[in-house]
Write a protein that holds these residues in place. Structure first.
Motif, PDB file in Angstrom:
ATOM      1  N   ARG A 146      -8.949 -36.245 -14.824  1.00  0.00           N
ATOM      2  CA  ARG A 146      -9.025 -34.738 -15.113  1.00  0.00           C
ATOM      3  C   ARG A 146      -9.605 -34.478 -16.483  1.00  0.00           C
ATOM      4  NH1 ARG A 146      -3.166 -33.610 -12.264  1.00  0.00           N
ATOM      5  NH2 ARG A 146      -3.969 -33.215 -10.295  1.00  0.00           N
ATOM      6  N   GLN A 147      -9.270 -35.436 -17.462  1.00  0.00           N
ATOM      7  CA  GLN A 147      -9.784 -35.290 -18.645  1.00  0.00           C
ATOM      8  C   GLN A 147     -11.239 -35.264 -18.826  1.00  0.00           C
ATOM      9  OE1 GLN A 147      -8.814 -38.292 -21.587  1.00  0.00           O
ATOM     10  NE2 GLN A 147      -9.120 -37.201 -23.154  1.00  0.00           N
ATOM     11  N   LYS A 148     -12.122 -36.145 -17.976  1.00  0.00           N
ATOM     12  CA  LYS A 148     -13.253 -36.369 -17.956  1.00  0.00           C
ATOM     13  C   LYS A 148     -14.151 -35.088 -17.307  1.00  0.00           C
ATOM     14  CE  LYS A 148     -13.793 -41.203 -18.101  1.00  0.00           C
ATOM     15  NZ  LYS A 148     -13.831 -42.365 -17.366  1.00  0.00           N
ATOM     16  N   ILE A 149     -13.382 -34.515 -16.321  1.00  0.00           N
ATOM     17  CA  ILE A 149     -13.812 -33.198 -15.812  1.00  0.00           C
ATOM     18  C   ILE A 149     -13.821 -32.127 -16.690  1.00  0.00           C
ATOM     19  CG2 ILE A 149     -13.090 -31.533 -13.920  1.00  0.00           C
ATOM     20  CD1 ILE A 149     -12.543 -33.968 -11.979  1.00  0.00           C
ATOM     21  N   ASP A 150     -12.716 -32.039 -17.471  1.00  0.00           N
ATOM     22  CA  ASP A 150     -12.678 -30.917 -18.492  1.00  0.00           C
ATOM     23  C   ASP A 150     -13.448 -31.059 -19.776  1.00  0.00           C
ATOM     24  OD1 ASP A 150     -10.349 -29.910 -17.277  1.00  0.00           O
ATOM     25  OD2 ASP A 150      -8.905 -30.722 -18.562  1.00  0.00           O
ATOM     26  N   VAL A 151     -13.852 -32.355 -20.037  1.00  0.00           N
ATOM     27  CA  VAL A 151     -14.993 -32.605 -20.979  1.00  0.00           C
ATOM     28  C   VAL A 151     -16.237 -32.125 -20.416  1.00  0.00           C
ATOM     29  CG1 VAL A 151     -16.114 -34.245 -22.352  1.00  0.00           C
ATOM     30  CG2 VAL A 151     -13.731 -34.342 -22.235  1.00  0.00           C
ATOM     31  N   ALA A 152     -16.484 -32.566 -19.278  1.00  0.00           N
ATOM     32  CA  ALA A 152     -17.846 -32.057 -18.433  1.00  0.00           C
ATOM     33  C   ALA A 152     -18.079 -30.605 -18.457  1.00  0.00           C
ATOM     34  CB  ALA A 152     -17.877 -32.802 -17.241  1.00  0.00           C
ATOM     35  N   LEU A 153     -16.785 -30.073 -17.867  1.00  0.00           N
ATOM     36  CA  LEU A 153     -17.027 -28.474 -17.815  1.00  0.00           C
ATOM     37  C   LEU A 153     -17.280 -27.758 -19.029  1.00  0.00           C
ATOM     38  CD1 LEU A 153     -14.062 -27.721 -15.472  1.00  0.00           C
ATOM     39  CD2 LEU A 153     -16.411 -27.424 -15.054  1.00  0.00           C
ATOM     40  N   GLU A 154     -16.467 -28.281 -20.184  1.00  0.00           N
ATOM     41  CA  GLU A 154     -16.989 -27.753 -21.661  1.00  0.00           C
ATOM     42  C   GLU A 154     -18.160 -28.240 -22.093  1.00  0.00           C
ATOM     43  OE1 GLU A 154     -16.082 -25.385 -24.855  1.00  0.00           O
ATOM     44  OE2 GLU A 154     -14.738 -25.867 -23.151  1.00  0.00           O
ATOM     45  N   ALA A 155     -18.852 -29.226 -21.943  1.00  0.00           N
ATOM     46  CA  ALA A 155     -20.207 -29.607 -22.083  1.00  0.00           C
ATOM     47  C   ALA A 155     -21.089 -28.733 -21.497  1.00  0.00           C
ATOM     48  CB  ALA A 155     -20.526 -31.011 -21.801  1.00  0.00           C
ATOM     49  N   SER A 156     -20.850 -28.233 -19.840  1.00  0.00           N
ATOM     50  CA  SER A 156     -21.591 -27.378 -19.239  1.00  0.00           C
ATOM     51  C   SER A 156     -21.693 -25.856 -19.734  1.00  0.00           C
ATOM     52  CB  SER A 156     -21.252 -27.463 -17.775  1.00  0.00           C
ATOM     53  OG  SER A 156     -19.868 -26.826 -17.613  1.00  0.00           O
ATOM     54  N   LYS A 157     -20.750 -25.568 -20.664  1.00  0.00           N
ATOM     55  CA  LYS A 157     -20.903 -24.377 -21.011  1.00  0.00           C
ATOM     56  C   LYS A 157     -21.885 -24.276 -22.231  1.00  0.00           C
ATOM     57  CE  LYS A 157     -15.978 -23.298 -20.322  1.00  0.00           C
ATOM     58  NZ  LYS A 157     -14.906 -23.008 -21.152  1.00  0.00           N
ATOM     59  N   HIS A 158     -22.468 -25.284 -22.857  1.00  0.00           N
ATOM     60  CA  HIS A 158     -23.262 -25.356 -23.695  1.00  0.00           C
ATOM     61  C   HIS A 158     -24.532 -26.070 -23.365  1.00  0.00           C
ATOM     62  CE1 HIS A 158     -19.880 -24.252 -26.285  1.00  0.00           C
ATOM     63  NE2 HIS A 158     -19.355 -25.416 -25.788  1.00  0.00           N
TER      64      HIS A 158
END
Length: 86
Positions: free
Chosen positions: A51-63
């Motif tokens: 879940r933490q890795k998914i959250d990081v990936a989602l945040e990175a995808s915003k940029h």
């Protein structure tokens, strides 16, 4: 609490006792319960990590600008081929 065991479970415990590695059925069950607890904890830890890795990936995808599916797959294939040729 009374616990009923299947014949296979009883044979398993008896076999372990005959080897002499354990002193009692209670010791075997205590170990089994401890291992179950460790297994469940490691599963919980894995879910939290994913879940933490998914959250990081989602945040990175915003940029990051989006990539179409074909480009993405081609990039993976290319990296795989490079890894295999090294």
């Amino acid at each position: 609490m009374d616990i009923s065991l299947t014949p296979d479970q009883e044979r398993f415990i008896q076999a372990k006792l005959q080897i002499g590695k354990y002193r009692s059925a209670e010791e075997i069950l205590e170990l089994a319960l401890r291992l179950l607890d460790e297994y469940e904890q490691s599963e919980d830890d894995w879910v939290k990590d994913v879940r933490q890795k998914i959250d990081v990936a989602l945040e990175a995808s915003k940029h990051t600008s989006p990539v179409d599916g074909e480009t993405f797959v081609n990039g993976i294939v290319e990296r795989f081929q490079q890894a295999n040729s090294a």
